[in-house]
Design a protein around this motif. Structure first.
Motif, PDB file in Angstrom:
ATOM      1  N   CYS A  27       0.828  -1.208   0.000  1.00 42.36           N
ATOM      2  CA  CYS A  27       0.000   0.000   0.000  1.00 42.36           C
ATOM      3  C   CYS A  27       0.858   1.252   0.000  1.00 42.36           C
ATOM      4  O   CYS A  27       0.545   2.232  -0.687  1.00 42.36           O
ATOM      5  CB  CYS A  27      -0.933   0.006   1.204  1.00 42.36           C
ATOM      6  SG  CYS A  27      -2.260  -1.186   1.101  1.00 42.36           S
ATOM      7  N   LYS A  28       1.932   1.224   0.780  1.00 44.00           N
ATOM      8  CA  LYS A  28       2.842   2.369   0.808  1.00 44.00           C
ATOM      9  C   LYS A  28       3.500   2.561  -0.557  1.00 44.00           C
ATOM     10  O   LYS A  28       3.680   3.693  -1.012  1.00 44.00           O
ATOM     11  CB  LYS A  28       3.889   2.165   1.891  1.00 44.00           C
ATOM     12  CG  LYS A  28       4.745   3.358   2.151  1.00 44.00           C
ATOM     13  CD  LYS A  28       5.665   3.114   3.330  1.00 44.00           C
ATOM     14  CE  LYS A  28       6.554   4.313   3.547  1.00 44.00           C
ATOM     15  NZ  LYS A  28       7.506   4.085   4.628  1.00 44.00           N
ATOM     16  N   PHE A  29       3.854   1.470  -1.222  1.00 44.10           N
ATOM     17  CA  PHE A  29       4.441   1.563  -2.550  1.00 44.10           C
ATOM     18  C   PHE A  29       3.445   2.152  -3.545  1.00 44.10           C
ATOM     19  O   PHE A  29       3.820   2.978  -4.390  1.00 44.10           O
ATOM     20  CB  PHE A  29       4.903   0.188  -3.021  1.00 44.10           C
ATOM     21  CG  PHE A  29       5.401   0.179  -4.432  1.00 44.10           C
ATOM     22  CD1 PHE A  29       6.621   0.724  -4.749  1.00 44.10           C
ATOM     23  CD2 PHE A  29       4.639  -0.375  -5.438  1.00 44.10           C
ATOM     24  CE1 PHE A  29       7.084   0.724  -6.052  1.00 44.10           C
ATOM     25  CE2 PHE A  29       5.082  -0.379  -6.740  1.00 44.10           C
ATOM     26  CZ  PHE A  29       6.307   0.160  -7.053  1.00 44.10           C
ATOM     27  N   VAL A  30       2.192   1.753  -3.461  1.00 46.75           N
ATOM     28  CA  VAL A  30       1.173   2.255  -4.392  1.00 46.75           C
ATOM     29  C   VAL A  30       0.941   3.752  -4.158  1.00 46.75           C
ATOM     30  O   VAL A  30       0.814   4.526  -5.102  1.00 46.75           O
ATOM     31  CB  VAL A  30      -0.125   1.446  -4.268  1.00 46.75           C
ATOM     32  CG1 VAL A  30      -1.273   2.125  -4.985  1.00 46.75           C
ATOM     33  CG2 VAL A  30       0.074   0.053  -4.809  1.00 46.75           C
ATOM     34  N   LEU A  31       0.899   4.150  -2.898  1.00 50.47           N
ATOM     35  CA  LEU A  31       0.607   5.554  -2.591  1.00 50.47           C
ATOM     36  C   LEU A  31       1.788   6.478  -2.868  1.00 50.47           C
ATOM     37  O   LEU A  31       1.604   7.580  -3.402  1.00 50.47           O
ATOM     38  CB  LEU A  31       0.188   5.690  -1.128  1.00 50.47           C
ATOM     39  CG  LEU A  31      -1.186   5.137  -0.779  1.00 50.47           C
ATOM     40  CD1 LEU A  31      -1.417   5.241   0.723  1.00 50.47           C
ATOM     41  CD2 LEU A  31      -2.262   5.891  -1.516  1.00 50.47           C
ATOM     42  N   ARG A  32       3.000   6.067  -2.492  1.00 52.06           N
ATOM     43  CA  ARG A  32       4.147   6.973  -2.577  1.00 52.06           C
ATOM     44  C   ARG A  32       5.162   6.584  -3.631  1.00 52.06           C
ATOM     45  O   ARG A  32       5.998   7.398  -4.001  1.00 52.06           O
ATOM     46  CB  ARG A  32       4.838   7.022  -1.220  1.00 52.06           C
ATOM     47  CG  ARG A  32       3.965   7.599  -0.152  1.00 52.06           C
ATOM     48  CD  ARG A  32       4.721   7.712   1.127  1.00 52.06           C
ATOM     49  NE  ARG A  32       3.823   8.143   2.203  1.00 52.06           N
ATOM     50  CZ  ARG A  32       4.129   8.097   3.470  1.00 52.06           C
ATOM     51  NH1 ARG A  32       5.306   7.655   3.840  1.00 52.06           N
ATOM     52  NH2 ARG A  32       3.278   8.507   4.375  1.00 52.06           N
ATOM     53  N   GLY A  33       5.163   5.349  -4.079  1.00 51.85           N
ATOM     54  CA  GLY A  33       6.134   4.916  -5.068  1.00 51.85           C
ATOM     55  C   GLY A  33       7.455   4.500  -4.469  1.00 51.85           C
ATOM     56  O   GLY A  33       8.382   4.131  -5.183  1.00 51.85           O
ATOM     57  N   ASP A  34       7.581   4.580  -3.152  1.00 52.01           N
ATOM     58  CA  ASP A  34       8.824   4.218  -2.483  1.00 52.01           C
ATOM     59  C   ASP A  34       8.485   3.551  -1.162  1.00 52.01           C
ATOM     60  O   ASP A  34       7.624   4.036  -0.421  1.00 52.01           O
ATOM     61  CB  ASP A  34       9.679   5.463  -2.238  1.00 52.01           C
ATOM     62  CG  ASP A  34      11.062   5.135  -1.746  1.00 52.01           C
ATOM     63  OD1 ASP A  34      11.522   3.998  -1.957  1.00 52.01           O
ATOM     64  OD2 ASP A  34      11.696   6.028  -1.163  1.00 52.01           O
TER      65      ASP A  34
END
Length: 89
Positions: A79-86
């Motif tokens: 989820c963090k990757f989807v929201l922020r890309g990192d």
């Protein structure tokens, strides 16, 4: 009687896994797919617990706890990757 209940539980969780797989393949958004993967992890935990009950050993319960921790961390990271890309800041 417990064998019938365990077999019914295995069948119900297997059907739930198939429905989650369908949602994973046909989900219209990425959020639906993330939720399907998280729910599949929960269903896999249920399968481990049911199998541990059927084999009368506590080893599978410990495996279910480890799988639950891994599933939670992986869902948060995705989820963090989807929201922020990192993932790592």
């Amino acid at each position: 009687m417990i064998e019938y209940a365990l077999n019914f539980g295995f069948i119900c969780v297997a059907v739930a896994l198939l429905m989650n797989l369908w949602r994973l393949a046909k989900g219209p958004t990425i959020a639906d797919r993330i939720l399907a993967v998280d729910t599949m992890a929960i269903n896999a935990i249920a399968l481990l617990v049911l199998y541990g009950i059927s084999r009368a050993t506590s080893m599978y319960f410990e495996g279910a706890l480890l799988f639950a921790m891994f599933g939670f961390v992986s869902t948060v990271a995705y989820c963090k990757f989807v929201l922020r890309g990192d993932i790592i800041e």
